[in-house]
Scaffold this motif. Structure first.
Motif, PDB file in Angstrom:
ATOM      1  N   LYS A   2       0.816  -1.206   0.000  1.00  0.00           N
ATOM      2  CA  LYS A   2       0.000   0.000   0.000  1.00  0.00           C
ATOM      3  C   LYS A   2       0.852   1.259   0.000  1.00  0.00           C
ATOM      4  O   LYS A   2       0.391   2.313  -0.383  1.00  0.00           O
ATOM      5  N   ASN A   3       2.090   1.147   0.437  1.00  0.00           N
ATOM      6  CA  ASN A   3       2.956   2.312   0.545  1.00  0.00           C
ATOM      7  C   ASN A   3       3.779   2.579  -0.705  1.00  0.00           C
ATOM      8  O   ASN A   3       4.689   3.391  -0.669  1.00  0.00           O
ATOM      9  N   LEU A   4       3.481   1.910  -1.807  1.00  0.00           N
ATOM     10  CA  LEU A   4       4.203   2.180  -3.047  1.00  0.00           C
ATOM     11  C   LEU A   4       3.984   3.628  -3.455  1.00  0.00           C
ATOM     12  O   LEU A   4       2.880   4.158  -3.330  1.00  0.00           O
ATOM     13  N   LYS A   5       5.024   4.265  -3.914  1.00  0.00           N
ATOM     14  CA  LYS A   5       4.911   5.646  -4.378  1.00  0.00           C
ATOM     15  C   LYS A   5       4.173   5.678  -5.703  1.00  0.00           C
ATOM     16  O   LYS A   5       4.272   4.748  -6.502  1.00  0.00           O
ATOM     17  N   SER A   6       3.453   6.753  -5.933  1.00  0.00           N
ATOM     18  CA  SER A   6       2.622   6.837  -7.133  1.00  0.00           C
ATOM     19  C   SER A   6       3.446   6.690  -8.406  1.00  0.00           C
ATOM     20  O   SER A   6       2.982   6.071  -9.365  1.00  0.00           O
ATOM     21  N   GLU A   7       4.667   7.193  -8.434  1.00  0.00           N
ATOM     22  CA  GLU A   7       5.460   7.090  -9.657  1.00  0.00           C
ATOM     23  C   GLU A   7       5.848   5.647  -9.977  1.00  0.00           C
ATOM     24  O   GLU A   7       6.110   5.327 -11.125  1.00  0.00           O
ATOM     25  N   THR A   8       5.858   4.773  -8.982  1.00  0.00           N
ATOM     26  CA  THR A   8       6.149   3.368  -9.254  1.00  0.00           C
ATOM     27  C   THR A   8       4.922   2.648  -9.797  1.00  0.00           C
ATOM     28  O   THR A   8       5.034   1.520 -10.267  1.00  0.00           O
ATOM     29  N   LEU A   9       3.770   3.285  -9.749  1.00  0.00           N
ATOM     30  CA  LEU A   9       2.525   2.666 -10.188  1.00  0.00           C
ATOM     31  C   LEU A   9       2.082   3.099 -11.580  1.00  0.00           C
ATOM     32  O   LEU A   9       1.073   2.615 -12.076  1.00  0.00           O
ATOM     33  N   TRP A  10       2.811   4.001 -12.236  1.00  0.00           N
ATOM     34  CA  TRP A  10       2.374   4.501 -13.543  1.00  0.00           C
ATOM     35  C   TRP A  10       2.194   3.377 -14.547  1.00  0.00           C
ATOM     36  O   TRP A  10       1.212   3.338 -15.275  1.00  0.00           O
ATOM     37  N   HIS A  12       1.594   0.318 -13.886  1.00  0.00           N
ATOM     38  CA  HIS A  12       0.456  -0.477 -13.436  1.00  0.00           C
ATOM     39  C   HIS A  12      -0.848   0.119 -13.978  1.00  0.00           C
ATOM     40  O   HIS A  12      -1.728  -0.604 -14.443  1.00  0.00           O
ATOM     41  N   VAL A  13      -0.954   1.433 -13.909  1.00  0.00           N
ATOM     42  CA  VAL A  13      -2.158   2.115 -14.398  1.00  0.00           C
ATOM     43  C   VAL A  13      -2.280   1.947 -15.906  1.00  0.00           C
ATOM     44  O   VAL A  13      -3.367   1.721 -16.436  1.00  0.00           O
ATOM     45  N   HIS A  14      -1.157   2.016 -16.608  1.00  0.00           N
ATOM     46  CA  HIS A  14      -1.171   1.781 -18.057  1.00  0.00           C
ATOM     47  C   HIS A  14      -1.676   0.375 -18.359  1.00  0.00           C
ATOM     48  O   HIS A  14      -2.482   0.174 -19.265  1.00  0.00           O
ATOM     49  N   ARG A  42       0.418  -7.555 -11.514  1.00  0.00           N
ATOM     50  CA  ARG A  42       0.530  -6.095 -11.598  1.00  0.00           C
ATOM     51  C   ARG A  42      -0.798  -5.434 -11.235  1.00  0.00           C
ATOM     52  O   ARG A  42      -0.828  -4.452 -10.503  1.00  0.00           O
ATOM     53  N   ILE A  43      -1.907  -5.984 -11.728  1.00  0.00           N
ATOM     54  CA  ILE A  43      -3.216  -5.425 -11.421  1.00  0.00           C
ATOM     55  C   ILE A  43      -3.534  -5.618  -9.943  1.00  0.00           C
ATOM     56  O   ILE A  43      -4.052  -4.712  -9.285  1.00  0.00           O
ATOM     57  N   ALA A  44      -3.192  -6.779  -9.400  1.00  0.00           N
ATOM     58  CA  ALA A  44      -3.410  -7.034  -7.975  1.00  0.00           C
ATOM     59  C   ALA A  44      -2.614  -6.055  -7.111  1.00  0.00           C
ATOM     60  O   ALA A  44      -3.117  -5.548  -6.097  1.00  0.00           O
TER      61      ALA A  44
END
Length: 91
Positions: A2-10, A12-14, A42-44
């Motif tokens: 849950k603590n992943l930074k938003s920039e590491t999730l870009w 994932h969102v793609h 990745r989605i999980a």
């Protein structure tokens, strides 16, 4: 997670956007050149970071939840702009 930074999730969102477009983990994974397992993981991870379900999975179908659709809708324009920008650079 849950603590992943938003920039590491870009990415994932793609991938979530690709899943929304393709309507299938298998097809989206093939389009991205990754395994179905990697796609699912990745989605999980994105769902865990968001703290809400983003995808409703059944044995026969995949659909975005309301939250998943909101995320895809909110970010689609940005990813489209990135794609156009890359195409312009190539030209």
């Amino acid at each position: 997670m849950k603590n992943l930074k938003s920039e590491t999730l870009w990415s994932h969102v793609h991938w979530l956007g690709m899943l929304a477009s393709m309507g299938s983990f298998t097809v989206a994974a093939q389009r991205l050149g990754v395994s179905k397992a990697a796609m699912s993981q990745r989605i999980a991870a994105l769902e865990q970071a968001a703290g809400v379900p983003l995808v409703r999975r059944t044995t026969r179908s995949v659909r975005l939840t309301e939250a998943g659709q909101q995320l895809v809708d909110a970010t689609r324009g940005a990813f489209d702009q990135i794609e156009r920008s890359l195409a312009n650079v190539k030209d």
